[in-house]
Design an enzyme around this catalytic site. Sequence first.
Site: not given
Lengths: 495, 495
Positions: A331-332, A473
Amino acid sequence: MEWIITEKNQLASQDVDRQGIKMLIGNGYFGYRGTLEEFTRKEKTASIVAGLYDQVGDQWREPVNFPNGGFVQVFVDGEALHALHSRVREHEQSVDMFRAVHLRRTVFETAKGNLITISARRFASLARLHLLCEEFTVTANVPCEAEIITGIDGDVWDINGPHLTQLQVDHEEGILTVSALTHESARPLAVAECVVPHSADTLLREEILPQAATGSIYRRLRVTLSPQGFTFYKYAALHSDQGSPEPLADSQQTCREAMRVGFPALLQEHEALWQKRWQTCDIQIEGDATAQEALRFSMYQLLAIVPAHTEAASIPARGISGQMYKGAIFWDTEIFMLPFFTHAFPEMARNLLLYRYHTLEGARRKASELGYRGAFYAWESQDSGDDACTYFNVTDVFTNRPMRTYFRDKQVHISADIPYAFWQYYTATGDESIWRDGGAEVVFECARFFLSYVYYNPDKRRYEILDVTGPDEYHERVHNNAFTNRLIAHTFDIC
Amino acid sequence: MEWIITEKNQLASQDVDRQGIKMLIGNGYFGYRGTLEEFTRKEKTASIVAGLYDQVGDQWREPVNFPNGGFVQVFVDGEALHALHSRVREHEQSVDMFRAVHLRRTVFETAKGNLITISARRFASLARLHLLCEEFTVTANVPCEAEIITGIDGDVWDINGPHLTQLQVDHEEGILTVSALTHESARPLAVAECVVPHSADTLLREEILPQAATGSIYRRLRVTLSPQGFTFYKYAALHSDQGSPEPLADSQQTCREAMRVGFPALLQEHEALWQKRWQTCDIQIEGDATAQEALRFSMYQLLAIVPAHTEAASIPARGISGQMYKGAIFWDTEIFMLPFFTHAFPEMARNLLLYRYHTLEGARRKASELGYRGAFYAWESQDSGDDACTYFNVTDVFTNRPMRTYFRDKQVHISADIPYAFWQYYTATGDESIWRDGGAEVVFECARFFLSYVYYNPDKRRYEILDVTGPDEYHERVHNNAFTNRLIAHTFDIC
């Protein structure tokens, strides 16, 4: 000066990994690590084609490292000149970011005390996406005989390989080839290589050295070195079945065309395309050379690794610099990288976004596997969109035991990050076609996922998003993470 | 034979821990570990009073180990006779479960080759809950002089101590005393001890040995041993502020009464009460002596540790055998132990249940601390009902680091187990007064807790119980655990 990043160092092995990434060249179709021409698997040479993955057994699925068509090893008096192991007087390695060209210059001192200088330039042609071009010059302070081994090194570095089977080496009309099939899906790929002396009247004394066992094939050139130097050009073509019906024949054809066009023209067309990119996006910072360099370096890397030619791939966490992080797209990409493209190169942003449309089925499978509806995008997305991340993705450093991680199943924010990125693109560009071409389906499927994921708290009379891992995360399985909740609400807003 | 459990062994130090628990005697008010009379803190002697806890600094809060009034050490020719360290010819230790009496018999061989036999019986009087009674006999195969040190050993074993401050030793009219305050709340407690020779005409040659530094006080008896043997009785009284306005004076009074009544009558009244218990609950198994013994052993242990005298305490995980598991009461009591009492001794079951009513405030605090309403009962409950369990309750065996555990905050089933136990009691006994006397409030408060804990899943159109640890206690943070969901539904059903 802010266009060229340079490392002048007596190379130590710990520098090699860093420079491999820092000095990367790439054209979005393939990346070539910033290693030196004489390097091999030991120094982690890699030529990685975007979007081509392979899995061996139950090891991690990862990008395929192609046979290395850029290999050149010079021997003088039987001594291999190697920047790590030989006596090195001077060494410099750089990337000209404006031209997207890798340069190296090394002065070796042989056992006899002769000084041999190797200078090389290479680029991953932006005009011909399958083509790696090298210019290689060897100079001696006193005339001496040398042997140059160059060709295709099939003995590649792999983290979870080997990925290539049925390696075939061949040569035809001076073009060396290595062809192979990938392990998992028997996808064909090929690398072709050819060498052209700088002076048209130089006759190469050449001997072909096939090495079937490692899938390598080399040519041995015997040359007399002098202060005037000996220069040759080398072209390597990388093809897989992605857009190449016959990778082997296509790779030979790419080489033939390169020889026909010649190095100066190849470089010129490549530079012209990069110049156009920089005209679009360069930002000049006055009075802070470090910031200027850092900014250009960031843009250079993004442009070297963006698969501008296809909607079938996106940008992995480590770009196309190797097999680290499984070559997976996180998703970065949408949150950290996409804004640059959205604002400077919207057509590239569009490709990156539509990669998510083309991998929607994988996201649907993941949602379904976990008992939800709609699409739950992968934490580690490869070509199919299925999640390459396992439930026990890392090894506990203290105990060496597999460790249950929640990267895969609890980062639901990913399915909100992607709609957010689509929306950012749409509001920046006004391009309504993005919805029609897949964006709407992606966003609705993400919203459907969240509709099946949310819970209603009757006591507090509100909906809640429970049991998630947020974007840091490392705080696993929390309830009502602020980022996640806000982005999910935004997904519903888009709908 | 199935009434007596016996260990005949050459005692090794690894046996001591096990026998300390297996050979426990207790009357619900206090427990006395199955150690030998000459044992000290090294061998983990302990006399634990139910429901009296203390905390030192931020160490674990745990039961207070009282000064040991049961201590006796025999010396012959200056040699301490100790079952672990001396030359032992024979050794036998047993508990007569029918009478709830601990017995030991050891034959020592001295350096000179004399055989000295120590026989002792002891019991925690069920008729006088503060009283420990011992009968102690020493015999020699040839006449010899001996010294007996007996009294109160204040140098007690603690896991997270020391718990006693301001230790005072004293003696008055032949009664030795140790009094002290607990560390956390300065609660007073006292142990008194007295010794009576078996033959009324024996004059004890006695010398008092106060040992202020360790909070101990002993008497030294000089006796001449013979094959006829020397027997004395020893009484120890344990009092705290639980029901004793003046623990020190009360402990002296308990000793005086014991001397007045005398050992045979004390034993008789004790046995009579145990006999009555067994008449109520004994189950005879024919043809399987092992099962018979195991069944009686289980019932014996439950009856030795049940605080039948009070509603302010319940049965800790390790009974009243020491400080293990913080002396905490777990849901195991309601689920695994309570059925025995509900069916055989409903008045005891009622006490155990009302302990939860008296600790309801602690459960309310816990629910509130976590953002819920009603009552969330402790995983580790002590006197106040607050949870003695921390969020990092254990140390990782591999890394030695504190480990986040979910025993405290995710085992919501505990607040359903307790209503279940109330309901079981009610349906078995028909005792409606249990609701009026606190049961209704407990159950409603648990139900209120769950009303604030449940979530509605709009997609599946059902309520769910999320993020719990079920009764296996090792699958942490699961959703919709079967046991938990069923028991919670049952809680609502009871309402």
